[in-house]
Design a protein around this motif. Structure first.
Motif, PDB file in Angstrom:
ATOM      1  N   LEU A  38       0.876  -1.242  -0.087  1.00 44.47           N
ATOM      2  CA  LEU A  38      -0.047   0.115  -0.090  1.00 44.47           C
ATOM      3  C   LEU A  38       0.933   1.141   0.032  1.00 44.47           C
ATOM      4  CD1 LEU A  38      -2.835   1.146   0.106  1.00 44.47           C
ATOM      5  CD2 LEU A  38      -2.690   1.132   2.511  1.00 44.47           C
ATOM      6  N   ALA A  63      -5.800  -4.858   1.698  1.00 44.31           N
ATOM      7  CA  ALA A  63      -4.895  -4.074   0.682  1.00 44.31           C
ATOM      8  C   ALA A  63      -5.709  -3.402  -0.587  1.00 44.31           C
ATOM      9  CB  ALA A  63      -3.614  -4.657   0.397  1.00 44.31           C
ATOM     10  N   ILE A  67      -6.666   0.213  -1.568  1.00 47.28           N
ATOM     11  CA  ILE A  67      -6.354   0.631  -2.868  1.00 47.28           C
ATOM     12  C   ILE A  67      -7.287   1.242  -3.690  1.00 47.28           C
ATOM     13  CG2 ILE A  67      -5.285  -0.186  -5.105  1.00 47.28           C
ATOM     14  CD1 ILE A  67      -3.497  -1.663  -3.095  1.00 47.28           C
TER      15      ILE A  67
END
Length: 144
Positions: A38, A63, A67
């Motif tokens: 990340l 993650a 994102i």
């Protein structure tokens, strides 16, 4: 070619994917877990991401969620070495779950080099064809 981020806690998987993608002409950056991935993602610009689903600390699903909050259209390929069980009583199919949560494709580890490269090409081609809609999700399972 594309700039690709590979996030996987297995250094052998990182090295294999990096080698295959760099031989195909892509630029590759690797990270060993979701938090590092990340941070690298936030510091750079990428055309495509590979996320392992099961990693210590921040897993690939978390993650991916973070994102996509920042870049909803970034194509993500999820990977897992856990077997796909068609019997829901034995546990969820995390690769299918990840595609329902926004990954464009998935790869079952171990995968063949040709399957990895075909998946990357398909995802990048889909992005070129339409940056406003996601490519259909699919699972690539390696076979003998």
């Amino acid at each position: 070619m594309a700039k690709i981020l590979v996030v996987d806690d297995d250094s052998a998987v990182q090295a294999t994917i990096r080698l295959l993608l760099e031989r195909a002409g892509h630029s590759v950056v690797v990270a060993g877990d979701g938090r590092k991935g990340l941070a690298i993602f936030e510091a750079g610009e990428f055309d495509l991401l590979f996320l392992d689903i099961f990693m210590p600390g921040m897993d690939g699903l978390e993650a991916m969620r973070l994102i996509h909050q920042q870049q909803p259209l970034i194509p993500i390929i999820v990977m897992s070495g856990r077997p796909i069980d068609r019997d829901p009583a034995l546990g969820p199919d995390f690769l299918t779950m990840a595609t329902k949560l926004g990954a464009v494709c998935s790869l079952q580890k171990p995968f063949k080099a040709a399957a990895l490269l075909a998946t990357v090409t398909g995802c990048l081609d889909a992005v070129k064809r339409s940056s406003s809609s996601a490519a259909p999700a699919r699972t690539i399972a390696s076979g003998p």
